[in-house]
Design a protein around this motif. Structure first.
Motif, PDB file in Angstrom:
ATOM      1  N   LYS A  42       0.815  -1.212   0.000  1.00  0.00           N
ATOM      2  CA  LYS A  42       0.000   0.000   0.000  1.00  0.00           C
ATOM      3  C   LYS A  42       0.850   1.265   0.000  1.00  0.00           C
ATOM      4  CE  LYS A  42      -3.906   2.187   2.383  1.00  0.00           C
ATOM      5  NZ  LYS A  42      -4.869   2.095   3.513  1.00  0.00           N
ATOM      6  N   THR A  43       1.960   1.245   0.750  1.00  0.00           N
ATOM      7  CA  THR A  43       2.770   2.451   0.904  1.00  0.00           C
ATOM      8  C   THR A  43       4.086   2.415   0.125  1.00  0.00           C
ATOM      9  OG1 THR A  43       3.931   1.599   2.855  1.00  0.00           O
ATOM     10  CG2 THR A  43       1.826   2.708   3.233  1.00  0.00           C
ATOM     11  N   GLN A  44       4.478   1.237  -0.349  1.00  0.00           N
ATOM     12  CA  GLN A  44       5.755   1.001  -1.030  1.00  0.00           C
ATOM     13  C   GLN A  44       6.947   1.143  -0.077  1.00  0.00           C
ATOM     14  OE1 GLN A  44       5.850   2.795  -4.932  1.00  0.00           O
ATOM     15  NE2 GLN A  44       7.990   2.226  -5.297  1.00  0.00           N
ATOM     16  N   GLU A  45       6.677   1.154   1.194  1.00  0.00           N
ATOM     17  CA  GLU A  45       7.759   1.212   2.176  1.00  0.00           C
ATOM     18  C   GLU A  45       8.482  -0.128   2.235  1.00  0.00           C
ATOM     19  OE1 GLU A  45       8.445   1.803   7.007  1.00  0.00           O
ATOM     20  OE2 GLU A  45       6.426   1.818   6.146  1.00  0.00           O
ATOM     21  N   VAL A  46       9.819  -0.080   2.234  1.00  0.00           N
ATOM     22  CA  VAL A  46      10.619  -1.290   2.390  1.00  0.00           C
ATOM     23  C   VAL A  46      10.789  -1.529   3.886  1.00  0.00           C
ATOM     24  CG1 VAL A  46      12.840  -2.403   1.960  1.00  0.00           C
ATOM     25  CG2 VAL A  46      11.821  -0.923   0.209  1.00  0.00           C
ATOM     26  N   THR A  47      10.208  -2.612   4.372  1.00  0.00           N
ATOM     27  CA  THR A  47      10.186  -2.849   5.816  1.00  0.00           C
ATOM     28  C   THR A  47      11.251  -3.835   6.281  1.00  0.00           C
ATOM     29  OG1 THR A  47       8.535  -4.606   5.540  1.00  0.00           O
ATOM     30  CG2 THR A  47       7.713  -2.381   5.937  1.00  0.00           C
ATOM     31  N   LYS A  48      11.894  -4.525   5.350  1.00  0.00           N
ATOM     32  CA  LYS A  48      12.906  -5.498   5.754  1.00  0.00           C
ATOM     33  C   LYS A  48      13.847  -5.766   4.592  1.00  0.00           C
ATOM     34  CE  LYS A  48      13.465 -10.335   7.235  1.00  0.00           C
ATOM     35  NZ  LYS A  48      12.764 -11.613   7.508  1.00  0.00           N
ATOM     36  N   GLU A  49      15.126  -5.875   4.916  1.00  0.00           N
ATOM     37  CA  GLU A  49      16.123  -6.285   3.933  1.00  0.00           C
ATOM     38  C   GLU A  49      17.026  -7.342   4.569  1.00  0.00           C
ATOM     39  OE1 GLU A  49      18.234  -3.337   1.641  1.00  0.00           O
ATOM     40  OE2 GLU A  49      16.758  -1.789   2.144  1.00  0.00           O
ATOM     41  N   ARG A  50      17.412  -8.306   3.748  1.00  0.00           N
ATOM     42  CA  ARG A  50      18.288  -9.373   4.251  1.00  0.00           C
ATOM     43  C   ARG A  50      19.232  -9.806   3.137  1.00  0.00           C
ATOM     44  NH1 ARG A  50      18.555 -14.773   3.647  1.00  0.00           N
ATOM     45  NH2 ARG A  50      16.688 -14.785   2.324  1.00  0.00           N
ATOM     46  N   GLU A  51      20.468 -10.100   3.488  1.00  0.00           N
ATOM     47  CA  GLU A  51      21.406 -10.689   2.541  1.00  0.00           C
ATOM     48  C   GLU A  51      22.239 -11.753   3.241  1.00  0.00           C
ATOM     49  OE1 GLU A  51      25.241  -8.132   1.824  1.00  0.00           O
ATOM     50  OE2 GLU A  51      23.483  -6.804   1.655  1.00  0.00           O
ATOM     51  N   GLU A  52      22.593 -12.758   2.470  1.00  0.00           N
ATOM     52  CA  GLU A  52      23.282 -13.917   3.050  1.00  0.00           C
ATOM     53  C   GLU A  52      24.154 -14.557   1.984  1.00  0.00           C
ATOM     54  OE1 GLU A  52      21.833 -18.233   4.781  1.00  0.00           O
ATOM     55  OE2 GLU A  52      20.629 -16.448   5.232  1.00  0.00           O
ATOM     56  N   ALA A  53      25.322 -15.026   2.391  1.00  0.00           N
ATOM     57  CA  ALA A  53      26.236 -15.666   1.439  1.00  0.00           C
ATOM     58  C   ALA A  53      25.677 -17.010   0.980  1.00  0.00           C
ATOM     59  CB  ALA A  53      27.604 -15.862   2.088  1.00  0.00           C
ATOM     60  N   LEU A  54      25.861 -17.297  -0.305  1.00  0.00           N
ATOM     61  CA  LEU A  54      25.439 -18.578  -0.843  1.00  0.00           C
ATOM     62  C   LEU A  54      26.379 -19.696  -0.392  1.00  0.00           C
ATOM     63  CD1 LEU A  54      24.661 -17.501  -4.521  1.00  0.00           C
ATOM     64  CD2 LEU A  54      22.971 -18.241  -2.832  1.00  0.00           C
ATOM     65  N   ASP A  55      25.851 -20.903  -0.335  1.00  0.00           N
ATOM     66  CA  ASP A  55      26.700 -22.054  -0.073  1.00  0.00           C
ATOM     67  C   ASP A  55      27.696 -22.214  -1.218  1.00  0.00           C
ATOM     68  OD1 ASP A  55      25.257 -22.545   2.219  1.00  0.00           O
ATOM     69  OD2 ASP A  55      23.928 -24.017   1.257  1.00  0.00           O
ATOM     70  N   ALA A  56      28.794 -22.882  -0.916  1.00  0.00           N
ATOM     71  CA  ALA A  56      29.844 -23.047  -1.923  1.00  0.00           C
ATOM     72  C   ALA A  56      29.325 -23.732  -3.189  1.00  0.00           C
ATOM     73  CB  ALA A  56      31.002 -23.848  -1.324  1.00  0.00           C
ATOM     74  N   ASN A  57      28.405 -24.696  -3.017  1.00  0.00           N
ATOM     75  CA  ASN A  57      27.875 -25.427  -4.172  1.00  0.00           C
ATOM     76  C   ASN A  57      26.973 -24.571  -5.053  1.00  0.00           C
ATOM     77  OD1 ASN A  57      29.169 -27.755  -3.302  1.00  0.00           O
ATOM     78  ND2 ASN A  57      27.377 -28.513  -2.187  1.00  0.00           N
TER      79      ASN A  57
ATOM     80  N   ALA B 220      27.342 -21.068  -5.230  1.00  0.00           N
ATOM     81  CA  ALA B 220      28.028 -19.837  -5.608  1.00  0.00           C
ATOM     82  C   ALA B 220      28.615 -19.962  -7.015  1.00  0.00           C
ATOM     83  CB  ALA B 220      29.107 -19.509  -4.589  1.00  0.00           C
ATOM     84  N   GLY B 221      29.171 -18.849  -7.473  1.00  0.00           N
ATOM     85  CA  GLY B 221      29.795 -18.850  -8.791  1.00  0.00           C
ATOM     86  C   GLY B 221      28.796 -18.824  -9.937  1.00  0.00           C
ATOM     87  N   GLY B 222      27.552 -18.472  -9.651  1.00  0.00           N
ATOM     88  CA  GLY B 222      26.544 -18.359 -10.693  1.00  0.00           C
ATOM     89  C   GLY B 222      25.727 -19.618 -10.929  1.00  0.00           C
ATOM     90  N   VAL B 223      26.009 -20.697 -10.161  1.00  0.00           N
ATOM     91  CA  VAL B 223      25.295 -21.960 -10.362  1.00  0.00           C
ATOM     92  C   VAL B 223      23.804 -21.798 -10.058  1.00  0.00           C
ATOM     93  CG1 VAL B 223      25.075 -24.357  -9.619  1.00  0.00           C
ATOM     94  CG2 VAL B 223      27.354 -23.342  -9.887  1.00  0.00           C
ATOM     95  N   GLU B 224      23.480 -21.341  -8.848  1.00  0.00           N
ATOM     96  CA  GLU B 224      22.071 -21.185  -8.466  1.00  0.00           C
ATOM     97  C   GLU B 224      21.417 -20.040  -9.232  1.00  0.00           C
ATOM     98  OE1 GLU B 224      19.299 -20.752  -4.447  1.00  0.00           O
ATOM     99  OE2 GLU B 224      21.441 -21.151  -4.284  1.00  0.00           O
ATOM    100  N   ARG B 225      22.184 -19.042  -9.539  1.00  0.00           N
ATOM    101  CA  ARG B 225      21.632 -17.905 -10.287  1.00  0.00           C
ATOM    102  C   ARG B 225      21.118 -18.352 -11.657  1.00  0.00           C
ATOM    103  NH1 ARG B 225      24.856 -12.175 -11.139  1.00  0.00           N
ATOM    104  NH2 ARG B 225      23.060 -10.924 -11.790  1.00  0.00           N
ATOM    105  N   GLN B 226      21.856 -19.204 -12.315  1.00  0.00           N
ATOM    106  CA  GLN B 226      21.440 -19.688 -13.620  1.00  0.00           C
ATOM    107  C   GLN B 226      20.179 -20.543 -13.531  1.00  0.00           C
ATOM    108  OE1 GLN B 226      24.511 -21.828 -15.686  1.00  0.00           O
ATOM    109  NE2 GLN B 226      23.310 -22.035 -17.570  1.00  0.00           N
TER     110      GLN B 226
END
Length: 202
Positions: A109-124, A126-132
Motif C-alpha cells: 500500500k505504501t511502497q515502504e521497504v520494511t525489511k532487507e536481508r542478505e546472506e552468502a550462498l553455499d559453496a555449491n 556460488a559462482g553463478g550456479v544457483e543464479r542460472q
C-alpha cells in the motif's frame, strides 16, 4: 360437598402444572435452533482483509520490483510473492547474484521497504550456479491480475496469495484460492496463462 371442592381444586392445579411444563419444554426445544442459526451466521463472516479481491493494493509488481533493483542492482530476481501478514499486504522479493542471496519486503500500500536481508550462498551454489537455475525470466510474462483471474475460473473463493517462481526452466505463477477451509494452489505458466496443475490442501 367440601371433599368434591377439594378434589376439583387439586385437579385444576395438576392440569395447570402440566401446562406450564409443556410451555417450558417448548421453549427449550427452540433454544438449540436459535444457537445453531447464530453459529451459522458467525461462520459466514470471513475477514475480507485477507482476500486479495478486497485488498487496497496501491503498489503493483513493477513498482515493488524497482525497490529490489534499486537496493541490489547487480542481482537477479528469483521469487516474488504477494501475501498478507497480520492484515497487511506485502511483497516478498528474493534474488541473488553469483555470491549472495537477498530478500526485501515491500508494503503493497505504501511502497515502504520494511525489511532487507542478505546472506552468502553455499559453496555449491556460488559462482553463478544457483543464479542460472533460479533467476526469473521477467520478459513476456502475463500480469499478476490475469493470473488471478485464470485461477478464479478454476476454483472460486478468496485469494490468499500469489507467487512467481521458476522450476525446470519454467517461470510460473502459483495462486492460492481459499474456499470452505480448503486451499487450492493453482499453477500457471507465466508466459501464456496455461494451467499446469492444481493441488488441494485440506
Amino acid at each position: 360437598m367440601k371433599k368434591l371442592q377439594v378434589t376439583l381444586a387439586s385437579t385444576f392445579m395438576v392440569m395447570a402444572l402440566m401446562a406450564c411444563n409443556q410451555d417450558n419444554n417448548g421453549n427449550n426445544d427452540n433454544a438449540p435452533e436459535q444457537e445453531a442459526d447464530l453459529g451459522t451466521e458467525q461462520g459466514q463472516g470471513a475477514d475480507s482483509s485477507e482476500d486479495l479481491n478486497n485488498a487496497d493494493i496501491q503498489v503493483d509488481m513493477e513498482k515493488a520490483v524497482s525497490e529490489f533493483e534499486n537496493a541490489y542492482p547487480d542481482a537477479s530476481i528469483s521469487s516474488i510473492e504477494l501475501e498478507t501478514e497480520r492484515g497487511t499486504w506485502q511483497y516478498e522479493i528474493q534474488g541473488l547474484d553469483d555470491e549472495k542471496e537477498y530478500e526485501i519486503i515491500v508494503d503493497a500500500k505504501t511502497q515502504e521497504v520494511t525489511k532487507e536481508r542478505e546472506e552468502a550462498l553455499d559453496a555449491n551454489d556460488a559462482g553463478g550456479v544457483e543464479r542460472q537455475e533460479d533467476a526469473l525470466d521477467m520478459d513476456n510474462i502475463i500480469d499478476p491480475q490475469e493470473a488471478v483471474d485464470i485461477a478464479l475460473s478454476e476454483a472460486e473463493g478468496a485469494i490468499s496469495s500469489w507467487k512467481l517462481e521458476k522450476d525446470d526452466q519454467v517461470t510460473y505463477y502459483e495462486v492460492t484460492v481459499t474456499n470452505a477451509g480448503n486451499d487450492y494452489d493453482i499453477k500457471l505458466d507465466a508466459t501464456n496463462g496455461e494451467v499446469l496443475g492444481t493441488d488441494r490442501d485440506d
